[in-house]
Design an enzyme around this catalytic site. Sequence first.
Site, PDB file in Angstrom:
ATOM      1  N   ARG A  84       0.849  -1.205   0.000  1.00  0.00           N
ATOM      2  CA  ARG A  84       0.000   0.000   0.000  1.00  0.00           C
ATOM      3  C   ARG A  84       0.879   1.247   0.000  1.00  0.00           C
ATOM      4  NH1 ARG A  84      -3.625  -0.412   4.798  1.00  0.00           N
ATOM      5  NH2 ARG A  84      -4.742  -1.909   3.499  1.00  0.00           N
ATOM      6  N   ARG A 153      -1.624   6.594   9.948  1.00  0.00           N
ATOM      7  CA  ARG A 153      -1.812   6.085   8.588  1.00  0.00           C
ATOM      8  C   ARG A 153      -1.903   7.226   7.574  1.00  0.00           C
ATOM      9  NH1 ARG A 153      -3.995   0.758   8.530  1.00  0.00           N
ATOM     10  NH2 ARG A 153      -3.064  -0.388  10.269  1.00  0.00           N
ATOM     11  N   LYS A 217      -3.446   1.408  15.150  1.00  0.00           N
ATOM     12  CA  LYS A 217      -3.408   2.374  14.053  1.00  0.00           C
ATOM     13  C   LYS A 217      -4.122   3.666  14.443  1.00  0.00           C
ATOM     14  CE  LYS A 217      -7.375  -0.006  12.006  1.00  0.00           C
ATOM     15  NZ  LYS A 217      -7.823  -0.832  10.866  1.00  0.00           N
ATOM     16  N   LYS A 219      -5.831   7.196  12.537  1.00  0.00           N
ATOM     17  CA  LYS A 219      -6.267   7.708  11.237  1.00  0.00           C
ATOM     18  C   LYS A 219      -6.731   9.154  11.351  1.00  0.00           C
ATOM     19  CE  LYS A 219      -7.671   3.179   9.462  1.00  0.00           C
ATOM     20  NZ  LYS A 219      -8.780   2.370   8.890  1.00  0.00           N
ATOM     21  N   CYS A 438     -14.977  -3.578   0.320  1.00  0.00           N
ATOM     22  CA  CYS A 438     -13.577  -3.870   0.617  1.00  0.00           C
ATOM     23  C   CYS A 438     -13.102  -5.009  -0.288  1.00  0.00           C
ATOM     24  CB  CYS A 438     -13.409  -4.231   2.084  1.00  0.00           C
ATOM     25  SG  CYS A 438     -14.184  -5.799   2.542  1.00  0.00           S
ATOM     26  N   CYS A 444      -7.631 -11.221   1.626  1.00  0.00           N
ATOM     27  CA  CYS A 444      -7.662 -10.714   2.996  1.00  0.00           C
ATOM     28  C   CYS A 444      -7.842 -11.865   3.986  1.00  0.00           C
ATOM     29  CB  CYS A 444      -8.778  -9.693   3.177  1.00  0.00           C
ATOM     30  SG  CYS A 444      -8.893  -9.063   4.868  1.00  0.00           S
ATOM     31  N   CYS A 483     -15.921  -8.459   6.611  1.00  0.00           N
ATOM     32  CA  CYS A 483     -15.790  -8.735   8.039  1.00  0.00           C
ATOM     33  C   CYS A 483     -16.164  -7.474   8.799  1.00  0.00           C
ATOM     34  CB  CYS A 483     -14.363  -9.179   8.376  1.00  0.00           C
ATOM     35  SG  CYS A 483     -13.174  -7.818   8.490  1.00  0.00           S
ATOM     36  N   CYS A 487     -13.548  -1.737   6.826  1.00  0.00           N
ATOM     37  CA  CYS A 487     -12.699  -0.898   5.977  1.00  0.00           C
ATOM     38  C   CYS A 487     -13.497  -0.076   4.970  1.00  0.00           C
ATOM     39  CB  CYS A 487     -11.669  -1.770   5.262  1.00  0.00           C
ATOM     40  SG  CYS A 487     -10.464  -2.532   6.354  1.00  0.00           S
TER      41      CYS A 487
END
Length: 585
Positions: A84, A153, A217, A219, A438, A444, A483, A487
């Site tokens: 990414r 991120r 993380k 954001k 996603c 994934c 899931c 995302c």
Amino acid sequence: MDAVHKNDLSTPVEQLHSNEQLKLRSRYLRGTLEHSLADPVSASIAADDALLTKFFGVYQQDDRDLREERRVSRLEPLYQFMVRVRLPGGICTAEQWLALDAQARATANGELRLTTRQTFQFHGVLKHNLSRHLQGLVAAGLDTIAACGDDNRNVICTANPLFSQAHAQATLTAKKLSERLMPRTGAYREVLLQERAQQAPPENEEPLYGPTYLPRKFKIAIAVPPCNDVDIYAHDLGFVAIVEQGVIVGYNVLVGGGMGMTHKVPATFPRLSSAAGFCDAADIGEVAEHTMCIQRDFGDRLDRAHARFKYTIEDRGVEWFKEELARRLGKPLLPARDFQFESNGDQYGWRQGEDGRWHGTLFIRNGRIADAPGAPLMSTLREIARQVPVTFALTTNQNVALAGVAEADRARIDDLLRAGGLHGIADPIALERNAMACVALPTCGLAMAESERYLPSLLGKLDVIVNELGLAATPITIRMSGCPNGCSRPFLAAIGLVGKAPGKYNLYLGGTVRGERLNALHRENIGEQQILDTLRPLLAAYASERLAGECFGDFLVRTGVVPLMLDGRRFQLTQPPGVAGSARP
């Protein structure tokens, strides 16, 4: 910084979460990665090293479609890497686009993916190609640092810096924040880029993060009203631009948002960010750094499921945060100012900016840029990058705007799109205009159900229904996630579908087109026919009974189909209709 975050110095290291212990002993993310990458026996890297590479935008994955076949053949899983890019503000020059395109074909699976955080992902990068792949990105002036991992991120903002002076300010701010909060370890260049260090690293390579980085993380998003295309309430830290006479004078500060949860664990939940106040434009860097460091110092390092900033804010309160931030800043935030959002989707087609240049937002199905029979999208965009002086502005809805186009070049772009079988600057079916998914299966490792590969099929069936009901032109946000990590930000959609098992989804309803409210659980663990049978009568009622200007989510809340959902703690406690013990407001 101490090995353990400031408010927990008494905690023995062995009691910390295993990820914290790994970071602490990793020598600023080096671990045994050099050995893992050089090992010719396996296409994988060691499990601990796979956790460390995330800090550099690299995820080890395998093709889950082939797991069983390879197991029977006594082969290891088909290991590969997702890479990414760090791309603050989502801005890419034509030259960089061509470099990314070439890299996808040379060292990945030949496709580009646009993410929900305004950047690119490559899939199918093999271990022996990983360093060469990353070196190619660096040669184009890009990198992958902190695109994943327990750090800040990719900083996102309302798309397209060329649209107005305010948009340009927001994009420049996103870039500055990204650079300011970027990890400093030399491991990226030494190990992944295979560049020999010129001198020994300093004793403390991470003056901001320390050796254990963040608990999870972090954001950051910047929104320029009236467009909430970044879903500002879904992020750890949000800045809402306050624009006066075309210039951003400051930002409302929002804290503690986040989407992820775990099914059937009420202690986990999505949360909308809370307003903390207003800061002047000149102070945004200090506010962002101190806010991230508050999470560094007070976030939970024992329970990783409770380690996001949203839980720190939920547990301690916004007033506590404001006092702690004021102490570090040396002054309090000012009262928040008024603003108004009108939409959280992309505006397709050609629009003219302040300086007279044109900007065309092109629909990209699920963000996947690839050639298909009769629709060579990747090749077409390659030709546009070669032939037209244009800036590529990625959106957080997985689309791309061709920005800064002169009047004389508009027709050439349209001609290139038509020649590539793409019938104009935007040509999605009705529901796809506001849909997102996603990646999920097959790559994934967290996916419980299909998402990207399945959503177009489901939308085709739903599109028949909305056309029959005369709703084709009505924006209805639909988001699917394989899931509950969320995302694709499904918990803000009018219709959210979240994977539970192969072919089974939880159906959430009631989000708005402005992105300022959570939806609520309506049906659990249902398949396609149940999804269609559930939505058809609700859409029919909406078509005939809605108020003027009422969006689908607002209609469902007003008519009592789902409860008003603003409090994240109630998200998994509120049961769908017909379930015993249903909690209603």
